[in-house]
Design a protein around this motif. Structure first.
Motif, PDB file in Angstrom:
ATOM      1  N   GLN A  79       0.838  -1.203   0.000  1.00  0.00           N
ATOM      2  CA  GLN A  79       0.000   0.000   0.000  1.00  0.00           C
ATOM      3  C   GLN A  79       0.870   1.250   0.000  1.00  0.00           C
ATOM      4  N   PHE A  80       1.976   1.233   0.749  1.00  0.00           N
ATOM      5  CA  PHE A  80       2.887   2.374   0.786  1.00  0.00           C
ATOM      6  C   PHE A  80       3.487   2.623  -0.593  1.00  0.00           C
ATOM      7  N   GLU A  81       3.918   1.546  -1.258  1.00  0.00           N
ATOM      8  CA  GLU A  81       4.497   1.677  -2.595  1.00  0.00           C
ATOM      9  C   GLU A  81       3.451   2.108  -3.615  1.00  0.00           C
ATOM     10  N   LEU A  82       2.217   1.657  -3.432  1.00  0.00           N
ATOM     11  CA  LEU A  82       1.149   2.010  -4.359  1.00  0.00           C
ATOM     12  C   LEU A  82       0.846   3.503  -4.314  1.00  0.00           C
ATOM     13  N   ARG A  83       1.064   4.141  -3.166  1.00  0.00           N
ATOM     14  CA  ARG A  83       0.852   5.589  -3.061  1.00  0.00           C
ATOM     15  C   ARG A  83       1.883   6.372  -3.873  1.00  0.00           C
ATOM     16  N   LYS A  84       3.011   5.752  -4.205  1.00  0.00           N
ATOM     17  CA  LYS A  84       4.056   6.422  -4.969  1.00  0.00           C
ATOM     18  C   LYS A  84       3.789   6.401  -6.479  1.00  0.00           C
ATOM     19  N   VAL A  85       2.861   5.567  -6.903  1.00  0.00           N
ATOM     20  CA  VAL A  85       2.603   5.399  -8.334  1.00  0.00           C
ATOM     21  C   VAL A  85       1.964   6.668  -8.884  1.00  0.00           C
ATOM     22  N   VAL A  86       2.463   7.118 -10.039  1.00  0.00           N
ATOM     23  CA  VAL A  86       1.874   8.261 -10.725  1.00  0.00           C
ATOM     24  C   VAL A  86       0.956   7.704 -11.810  1.00  0.00           C
ATOM     25  N   TRP A  87      -0.334   7.851 -11.608  1.00  0.00           N
ATOM     26  CA  TRP A  87      -1.305   7.309 -12.539  1.00  0.00           C
ATOM     27  C   TRP A  87      -1.483   8.263 -13.708  1.00  0.00           C
ATOM     28  N   PRO A  88      -1.682   7.749 -14.923  1.00  0.00           N
ATOM     29  CA  PRO A  88      -1.875   8.632 -16.079  1.00  0.00           C
ATOM     30  C   PRO A  88      -3.226   9.334 -16.006  1.00  0.00           C
ATOM     31  N   SER A  89      -3.268  10.512 -16.642  1.00  0.00           N
ATOM     32  CA  SER A  89      -4.539  11.247 -16.681  1.00  0.00           C
ATOM     33  C   SER A  89      -5.468  10.579 -17.693  1.00  0.00           C
ATOM     34  N   ARG A  90      -6.714  11.023 -17.704  1.00  0.00           N
ATOM     35  CA  ARG A  90      -7.693  10.468 -18.637  1.00  0.00           C
ATOM     36  C   ARG A  90      -7.251  10.724 -20.079  1.00  0.00           C
ATOM     37  N   ASP A  91      -6.737  11.924 -20.343  1.00  0.00           N
ATOM     38  CA  ASP A  91      -6.297  12.283 -21.685  1.00  0.00           C
ATOM     39  C   ASP A  91      -5.135  11.389 -22.135  1.00  0.00           C
ATOM     40  N   GLU A  92      -4.162  11.173 -21.246  1.00  0.00           N
ATOM     41  CA  GLU A  92      -3.026  10.300 -21.580  1.00  0.00           C
ATOM     42  C   GLU A  92      -3.495   8.870 -21.844  1.00  0.00           C
ATOM     43  N   THR A  93      -4.440   8.410 -21.041  1.00  0.00           N
ATOM     44  CA  THR A  93      -4.955   7.049 -21.197  1.00  0.00           C
ATOM     45  C   THR A  93      -5.662   6.893 -22.537  1.00  0.00           C
ATOM     46  N   LEU A  94      -6.484   7.866 -22.905  1.00  0.00           N
ATOM     47  CA  LEU A  94      -7.201   7.791 -24.174  1.00  0.00           C
ATOM     48  C   LEU A  94      -6.236   7.843 -25.359  1.00  0.00           C
ATOM     49  N   LYS A  95      -5.238   8.719 -25.293  1.00  0.00           N
ATOM     50  CA  LYS A  95      -4.269   8.811 -26.387  1.00  0.00           C
ATOM     51  C   LYS A  95      -3.480   7.513 -26.529  1.00  0.00           C
ATOM     52  N   THR A  96      -3.028   6.962 -25.418  1.00  0.00           N
ATOM     53  CA  THR A  96      -2.261   5.715 -25.455  1.00  0.00           C
ATOM     54  C   THR A  96      -3.119   4.575 -25.997  1.00  0.00           C
ATOM     55  N   THR A  97      -4.374   4.499 -25.564  1.00  0.00           N
ATOM     56  CA  THR A  97      -5.277   3.454 -26.044  1.00  0.00           C
ATOM     57  C   THR A  97      -5.499   3.590 -27.546  1.00  0.00           C
ATOM     58  N   GLY A  98      -5.672   4.819 -28.025  1.00  0.00           N
ATOM     59  CA  GLY A  98      -5.854   5.046 -29.454  1.00  0.00           C
ATOM     60  C   GLY A  98      -4.640   4.614 -30.253  1.00  0.00           C
ATOM     61  N   ILE A  99      -3.450   4.939 -29.756  1.00  0.00           N
ATOM     62  CA  ILE A  99      -2.213   4.531 -30.442  1.00  0.00           C
ATOM     63  C   ILE A  99      -2.119   3.012 -30.492  1.00  0.00           C
ATOM     64  N   ILE A 100      -2.434   2.351 -29.411  1.00  0.00           N
ATOM     65  CA  ILE A 100      -2.358   0.886 -29.374  1.00  0.00           C
ATOM     66  C   ILE A 100      -3.347   0.271 -30.357  1.00  0.00           C
ATOM     67  N   ILE A 101      -4.551   0.818 -30.439  1.00  0.00           N
ATOM     68  CA  ILE A 101      -5.547   0.294 -31.374  1.00  0.00           C
ATOM     69  C   ILE A 101      -5.062   0.449 -32.813  1.00  0.00           C
ATOM     70  N   VAL A 102      -4.498   1.609 -33.141  1.00  0.00           N
ATOM     71  CA  VAL A 102      -3.989   1.848 -34.494  1.00  0.00           C
ATOM     72  C   VAL A 102      -2.846   0.883 -34.814  1.00  0.00           C
ATOM     73  N   VAL A 103      -1.920   0.697 -33.877  1.00  0.00           N
ATOM     74  CA  VAL A 103      -0.797  -0.213 -34.103  1.00  0.00           C
ATOM     75  C   VAL A 103      -1.295  -1.642 -34.291  1.00  0.00           C
ATOM     76  N   VAL A 104      -2.266  -2.061 -33.518  1.00  0.00           N
ATOM     77  CA  VAL A 104      -2.805  -3.422 -33.657  1.00  0.00           C
ATOM     78  C   VAL A 104      -3.460  -3.592 -35.024  1.00  0.00           C
ATOM     79  N   ILE A 105      -4.198  -2.599 -35.472  1.00  0.00           N
ATOM     80  CA  ILE A 105      -4.833  -2.684 -36.790  1.00  0.00           C
ATOM     81  C   ILE A 105      -3.777  -2.763 -37.889  1.00  0.00           C
ATOM     82  N   ILE A 106      -2.758  -1.913 -37.811  1.00  0.00           N
ATOM     83  CA  ILE A 106      -1.699  -1.930 -38.817  1.00  0.00           C
ATOM     84  C   ILE A 106      -0.973  -3.268 -38.833  1.00  0.00           C
ATOM     85  N   LEU A 107      -0.617  -3.785 -37.664  1.00  0.00           N
ATOM     86  CA  LEU A 107       0.076  -5.076 -37.609  1.00  0.00           C
ATOM     87  C   LEU A 107      -0.818  -6.214 -38.095  1.00  0.00           C
TER      88      LEU A 107
END
Length: 131
Positions: A79-107
């Motif tokens: 739990q102590f270590e989990l408090r140190k984690v920097v979670w991505p924002s909603r915008d970062e998560t959506l952008k990363t998910t979009g990039i992954i979807i595009v890469v999967v389609i291309i591959l």
């Protein structure tokens, strides 16, 4: 990283007894759940509560053994270590998910093209050369 030096302790007879008692309590709760399943005077809610109480009692008994204390320490440090984690924002998560979807389609298209080319070469060209 935690640099605490811990003494390696084995389980003593008291810990073995506590774990045996915890196992007996847990088994008694499960056996009671099925034993009273045919009794119309005992509602299902009471049987479920009995199992929950048995699990809670077994966990409480097991928490005071050496493995239980180690597990509690591990959970506290996690739990102590989990408090140190920097979670991505909603915008970062959506952008990363979009990039992954595009890469999967291309591959996928690329792998499909390679499969089609190999099929064409093997089935249409190489196998027809023999005839």
């Amino acid at each position: 990283m935690n640099t605490k030096a811990e003494q390696a302790k084995g389980m003593g007879p008291a810990d073995i007894g506590k774990l045996a008692l915890a196992s007996i309590v847990l088994i008694a709760g499960i056996v009671g759940f099925y034993y009273f399943s045919d009794n119309p005077n005992v509602p299902s809610f009471a049987r479920v509560v009995g199992v929950i109480v048995a699990v809670a009692a077994a966990l409480a008994i097991g928490a005071f053994t050496v493995p239980g204390r180690k597990l509690r320490g591990f959970i506290a440090e996690s739990q102590f270590e989990l408090r140190k984690v920097v979670w991505p924002s909603r915008d970062e998560t959506l952008k990363t998910t979009g990039i992954i979807i595009v890469v999967v389609i291309i591959l996928s298209l690329l792998m499909g093209l390679i499969d089609w080319l190999l099929k064409t070469v093997v089935l249409d060209w190489l196998l027809k050369l023999g005839h």
